[in-house]
Scaffold this motif. Structure first.
Motif, PDB file in Angstrom:
ATOM      1  N   PRO A   1      36.337  25.596  47.170  1.00 53.90           N
ATOM      2  CA  PRO A   1      36.330  26.564  46.074  1.00 53.90           C
ATOM      3  C   PRO A   1      35.093  26.396  45.192  1.00 53.90           C
ATOM      4  CG  PRO A   1      38.466  25.488  46.236  1.00 53.90           C
ATOM      5  CD  PRO A   1      37.539  24.766  47.172  1.00 53.90           C
TER       6      PRO A   1
ATOM      7  N   GLU B   1      34.768  35.936  45.254  1.00 55.52           N
ATOM      8  CA  GLU B   1      34.267  36.613  44.067  1.00 55.52           C
ATOM      9  C   GLU B   1      32.748  36.673  44.120  1.00 55.52           C
ATOM     10  OE1 GLU B   1      35.642  34.417  40.684  1.00 55.52           O
ATOM     11  OE2 GLU B   1      34.332  32.721  41.065  1.00 55.52           O
TER      12      GLU B   1
ATOM     13  N   THR C   1      37.011  31.245  46.211  1.00 53.29           N
ATOM     14  CA  THR C   1      37.896  30.839  45.122  1.00 53.29           C
ATOM     15  C   THR C   1      38.998  29.907  45.642  1.00 53.29           C
ATOM     16  OG1 THR C   1      39.307  32.794  45.372  1.00 53.29           O
ATOM     17  CG2 THR C   1      37.469  32.935  43.784  1.00 53.29           C
TER      18      THR C   1
END
Length: 122
Positions: free
Chosen positions: A100, A5, A19
């Protein structure tokens, strides 16, 4: 691209974030490229787009689609880029474990063998 992202980055405005976890050697993203012929590249050099393309075969410029042209530079990167001229792609490959929520950076100097063509923010 649900594994990645775009978020604000302290490094350079915005960056690409994981992520999920990536293991060393794992492909983070395979980016098709849009190639601009060498004769037109000089026009790009006069624009903001100069900072976002990769040098390609024959002096052409290549924009990595997906998030490919948005990874920020670091001398201690989490990933590297690998050009595949035949396939017309750039692979972003993890060189260290990526967790993440962490910004994924690459070293655009290729270990100091290439000069940077832009001024890094930090």
């Amino acid at each position: 691209m649900s594994d990645l992202e775009i978020r604000p980055s302290a490094t350079h405005g915005r960056g690409v974030y994981a992520t999920r976890s990536f293991a060393p050697g794992e492909v983070v993203e395979c980016c098709p490229v849009l190639v601009v012929p060498a004769g037109q590249r000089v026009l790009l050099d006069q624009t903001l787009l100069y900072e976002y393309y990769f040098y390609w075969q024959g002096g052409a410029a290549a924009f990595a689609l997906g998030y490919g042209s948005l990874y920020n530079h670091s001398h201690e990167p989490l990933a590297r880029y690998r050009k595949d001229f035949d396939a017309g792609t750039i692979h972003i490959v993890a060189v260290r474990a990526v967790l993440p929520g962490v910004e994924i950076t690459v070293d655009y100097t290729n270990g100091g063998t290439n000069p940077l063509w832009f001024a890094p923010a930090t």
